[in-house]
Every structure is written in structure tokens, then in C-alpha cells.
Design an enzyme around this catalytic site. Structure first.
Site, PDB file in Angstrom:
ATOM      1  N   CYS A  76     -10.133   9.123  -9.218  1.00  0.00           N
ATOM      2  CA  CYS A  76     -10.733   9.234 -10.545  1.00  0.00           C
ATOM      3  C   CYS A  76     -12.062   9.968 -10.372  1.00  0.00           C
ATOM      4  CB  CYS A  76     -10.866   7.867 -11.219  1.00  0.00           C
ATOM      5  SG  CYS A  76     -11.905   6.675 -10.369  1.00  0.00           S
ATOM      6  N   HIS A 109     -10.178  -0.730  10.863  1.00  0.00           N
ATOM      7  CA  HIS A 109     -10.817  -2.046  10.769  1.00  0.00           C
ATOM      8  C   HIS A 109     -10.352  -2.881   9.583  1.00  0.00           C
ATOM      9  CE1 HIS A 109     -14.557  -0.771  13.340  1.00  0.00           C
ATOM     10  NE2 HIS A 109     -13.401  -0.448  13.906  1.00  0.00           N
TER      11      HIS A 109
END
Ligand code: RB5
Length: 141
Positions: A76, A109
Site C-alpha cells: 500500500c 528471525h
């Protein structure tokens, strides 16, 4: 690999660029695996006409949630609306990233399964590098 793409009007142009890039099968591992190809599933939008970003964000997130697509990319203006939307769906870990390092670390991670991008705040070349890194980086466990 099936990848879900979605954008609102602010992200439409960048989505088209990313879709074209992925459909060519380009990746940073081209030298090693030239046949690397992505099956791009485009959830819209399909023009610059104004739309509501949650309508598209939810569809992409659900496609990843049910396993129809392994990863999603949502775009967006800032990436904020799409990341908020996608993270409301159970099982979705959407990461709003601005750098290639973030795109790598959100996979290593965080095991992110959706990359959220802001078309108004990053350059298209950076976005494409981030997509390549996101799609080819494994979770470190
Ligand atoms: C649309 O103008 C804009 O609000 C939207 O793309 C997004 O940035 C919202 O988070």
C-alpha cells in the site's frame, strides 16, 4: 513456489513491477538455479482507481493462511495498513520492511510469511531486491 500478491491503488504500479519480475523467474540465485520460477497469484487491485486496502490484504493473508500460497507480498502507500490487516489473520506473520536487511532478518528471525511494502516510501529497485531476498531466505529456527 506460489506467491500471493496484493496491493491497493497506491501500491498498484509496484505490484505490477514485482509480478513481472517474479514471472520472469529472476532471483538472486539465477546463476545457481536458472529454472527458479514463481507461480504468481494476483489478488489485485488492477488499476489506480481507489480501493480499500483491507479488502485485498485479507484475501492475500487468507491464501497464505490456508496454504494455497507459501508467501504473500502486500503493498500500500506506506505498508502500514496492509501489515495491520494481514496480522489480524491467525497464522500470519506480516513484516513491514524498508531495507534489504529487514527483508532478510524477518525471514531468518521471525519466519515472516508476508512481506509488507510501502510504495510511497521505498524505491522500486529496492523493493524488488527485498522481494528476492524475502523469497529465498530460510527461517533460522
Ligand atoms: C492510500 O492513500 C493509503 O492510505 C494506503 O495506501 C496505505 O498507505 C494505508 O496504510
Amino acid at each position: 513456489m506460489r506467491v500471493a500478491l496484493g496491493a491497493d491503488h497506491a501500491g498498484y504500479r509496484l505490484k505490477e513491477k514485482i509480478a513481472e519480475h517474479l514471472r520472469k523467474g529472476r532471483s538472486r540465485f539465477d546463476d545457481i538455479s536458472p529454472s527458479n520460477e514463481y507461480d504468481v497469484v494476483d489478488f489485485g487491485t488492477s488499476s489506480k482507481d481507489s480501493v480499500d486496502y483491507p479488502d485485498i490484504g485479507i484475501r492475500v493473508a487468507q491464501a497464505v493462511q490456508v496454504g494455497d500460497c507459501k508467501y504473500g507480498i502486500l503493498i500500500c502507500g506506506t505498508g502500514i495498513g496492509m501489515s495491520i490487516t494481514a496480522n489480524k489473520i491467525h497464522g500470519i506473520r506480516a513484516a513491514l520492511c524498508f531495507t534489504t536487511d529487514m527483508a532478510q532478518l524477518c525471514r531468518e528471525h521471525n519466519d515472516a510469511n508476508i512481506l509488507a511494502l510501502g510504495a510511497r516510501v521505498i524505491e522500486p529497485e529496492t523493493a524488488i531486491k527485498m522481494v528476492d531476498i524475502f523469497l529465498t531466505t530460510a527461517f533460522a529456527g
